[in-house]
Design a protein around this motif. Structure first.
Motif, PDB file in Angstrom:
ATOM      1  N   LYS A   1       0.833  -1.207   0.000  1.00 38.71           N
ATOM      2  CA  LYS A   1       0.000   0.000   0.000  1.00 38.71           C
ATOM      3  C   LYS A   1       0.864   1.252   0.000  1.00 38.71           C
ATOM      4  O   LYS A   1       0.541   2.230  -0.668  1.00 38.71           O
ATOM      5  CB  LYS A   1      -0.929  -0.006   1.220  1.00 38.71           C
ATOM      6  N   LEU A   2       1.949   1.223   0.763  1.00 38.40           N
ATOM      7  CA  LEU A   2       2.867   2.349   0.765  1.00 38.40           C
ATOM      8  C   LEU A   2       3.860   2.233  -0.381  1.00 38.40           C
ATOM      9  O   LEU A   2       4.173   3.217  -1.042  1.00 38.40           O
ATOM     10  CB  LEU A   2       3.612   2.426   2.099  1.00 38.40           C
ATOM     11  N   GLU A   3       4.310   1.033  -0.637  1.00 33.63           N
ATOM     12  CA  GLU A   3       5.333   0.823  -1.658  1.00 33.63           C
ATOM     13  C   GLU A   3       4.908   1.342  -3.022  1.00 33.63           C
ATOM     14  O   GLU A   3       5.707   1.926  -3.754  1.00 33.63           O
ATOM     15  CB  GLU A   3       5.670  -0.670  -1.744  1.00 33.63           C
ATOM     16  N   HIS A   4       3.658   1.160  -3.393  1.00 31.28           N
ATOM     17  CA  HIS A   4       3.236   1.569  -4.741  1.00 31.28           C
ATOM     18  C   HIS A   4       3.069   3.080  -4.865  1.00 31.28           C
ATOM     19  O   HIS A   4       2.839   3.599  -5.954  1.00 31.28           O
ATOM     20  CB  HIS A   4       1.945   0.837  -5.150  1.00 31.28           C
ATOM     21  N   LEU A   5       3.215   3.805  -3.733  1.00 31.45           N
ATOM     22  CA  LEU A   5       3.163   5.269  -3.766  1.00 31.45           C
ATOM     23  C   LEU A   5       4.558   5.880  -3.915  1.00 31.45           C
ATOM     24  O   LEU A   5       4.687   7.082  -4.153  1.00 31.45           O
ATOM     25  CB  LEU A   5       2.521   5.817  -2.483  1.00 31.45           C
ATOM     26  N   VAL A   6       5.588   5.058  -3.739  1.00 33.70           N
ATOM     27  CA  VAL A   6       6.966   5.569  -3.727  1.00 33.70           C
ATOM     28  C   VAL A   6       7.536   5.643  -5.147  1.00 33.70           C
ATOM     29  O   VAL A   6       7.676   4.622  -5.823  1.00 33.70           O
ATOM     30  CB  VAL A   6       7.867   4.663  -2.852  1.00 33.70           C
ATOM     31  N   TYR A   7       7.888   6.862  -5.555  1.00 33.78           N
ATOM     32  CA  TYR A   7       8.484   7.050  -6.882  1.00 33.78           C
ATOM     33  C   TYR A   7      10.016   7.109  -6.791  1.00 33.78           C
ATOM     34  O   TYR A   7      10.723   6.576  -7.639  1.00 33.78           O
ATOM     35  CB  TYR A   7       7.969   8.325  -7.537  1.00 33.78           C
ATOM     36  N   VAL A   8      10.536   7.774  -5.753  1.00 36.27           N
ATOM     37  CA  VAL A   8      11.980   7.866  -5.565  1.00 36.27           C
ATOM     38  C   VAL A   8      12.376   6.867  -4.484  1.00 36.27           C
ATOM     39  O   VAL A   8      12.033   7.041  -3.318  1.00 36.27           O
ATOM     40  CB  VAL A   8      12.410   9.290  -5.149  1.00 36.27           C
ATOM     41  N   ARG A   9      13.074   5.813  -4.868  1.00 39.74           N
ATOM     42  CA  ARG A   9      13.391   4.729  -3.941  1.00 39.74           C
ATOM     43  C   ARG A   9      14.836   4.822  -3.455  1.00 39.74           C
ATOM     44  O   ARG A   9      15.773   4.749  -4.247  1.00 39.74           O
ATOM     45  CB  ARG A   9      13.141   3.372  -4.605  1.00 39.74           C
ATOM     46  N   ASN A  10      14.966   4.991  -2.154  1.00 31.51           N
ATOM     47  CA  ASN A  10      16.290   5.166  -1.566  1.00 31.51           C
ATOM     48  C   ASN A  10      16.988   3.817  -1.410  1.00 31.51           C
ATOM     49  O   ASN A  10      16.436   2.880  -0.835  1.00 31.51           O
ATOM     50  CB  ASN A  10      16.163   5.856  -0.211  1.00 31.51           C
ATOM     51  N   THR A  11      18.206   3.716  -1.920  1.00 19.15           N
ATOM     52  CA  THR A  11      18.979   2.473  -1.857  1.00 19.15           C
ATOM     53  C   THR A  11      20.413   2.796  -1.460  1.00 19.15           C
ATOM     54  O   THR A  11      20.848   3.950  -1.506  1.00 19.15           O
ATOM     55  CB  THR A  11      19.000   1.763  -3.222  1.00 19.15           C
TER      56      THR A  11
END
Length: 268
Positions: free
Chosen positions: A136-146
């Motif tokens: 639910k939160l993951e699909h809202l994230v456009y910039v993914r910190n790695t």
């Protein structure tokens, strides 16, 4: 205040807080310190109200996410409810530019892996709902910190995923150490340290932030990070002492005309 000054990147340190009835409330606080705990909902509401007063260009909301599956689910719900149409939900094949994203809020987060107990809880939740809790939160994230290592920069390795762009954070001291190691490695190969980091920043977002020892809210010169192509350079803006505020004024001058400044042609 930061948003009304034109800041386009906001970071919220999110934690779970148990409620009286045994539930969970997401709060914003500096973990492990005596900093007050304020409901996450209030911050998101403030972003919705003040985020586009100074500029219509997009706001990037970074979540320093320490929450459980329940907390992450709550974060997603609050973002959707408080931001509404302003919340950008990544879509396949869509071109994302500052101009196209005017009036929108983009989410930046490190996708947190659940522990065994949380995974069991999420599995039970899947039976009740069509969509897994963590997504639910993951699909809202456009910039993914790695995490990005020296080898990644030298080999031009990125961690892009579908409908998302990769990002990494470096403290000012880590950036200097990284540049020193890059210079040595690339010198041995006859390459250019500047080119290695700049090339990586063509496709990924680099965020640089003040070293942990700056307890007095002092600052570093942001020019070094800009020179190598780093897009987001965080500063302490709370101090009014001239010696500490000079980098803040330098930053203000760079973005005086617009909150997003196009890089020089050689960096593109």
């Amino acid at each position: 205040r930061a948003l009304r000054l034109g800041c386009r990147v906001i970071e919220l340190d999110c934690w779970d807080r148990k409620t009286a009835n045994g539930g969970v409330e997401v709060v914003v606080t500096h973990g492990g310190t005596l900093t007050s705990k304020t409901p996450f909902k209030g911050f998101v509401k403030a972003i919705a109200e003040h985020g586009f007063v100074a500029s219509e260009f997009p706001v990037i909301l970074t979540l320093e996410n320490h929450c459980s599956s329940k907390g992450q689910c709550q974060i997603a719900s609050i973002l959707q409810k408080q931001l509404g149409q302003r919340l950008y939900v990544p879509s396949a094949g869509e071109t994302v530019t500052p101009y196209r994203m005017r009036g929108r809020v983009l989410i930046r987060d490190k996708i947190r892996k659940l522990d065994e107990e949380e995974e069991e809880e999420a599995e039970e939740k899947k039976i009740e709902e069509d969509e897994p809790v963590e997504s639910k939160l993951e699909h809202l994230v456009y910039v993914r910190n790695t995490k990005t290592k020296l080898e990644d920069l030298l080999q031009g390795r990125r961690h892009d995923e579908e409908n998302a762009i990769s990002s990494s954070s470096f403290s000012e001291t880590k950036l200097k150490t990284l540049l020193t190691k890059l210079a040595k490695a690339t010198r041995d190969d006859g390459a250019d340290a500047v080119a290695a980091l700049t090339e990586w920043c063509r496709h990924s977002i680099a965020r640089v932030y003040p070293a942990g020892y700056r307890l007095d809210s002092s600052n570093y010169n942001p020019s070094l990070a800009w020179t190598y192509g780093c897009q987001v350079v965080a500063l302490n803006v709370q101090s009014k002492e001239t010696s500490k505020a000079r980098p803040v004024w330098l930053n203000a001058g760079k973005f005086l005309a617009a909150p997003y400044v196009k890089k020089p042609q050689w960096m593109l």
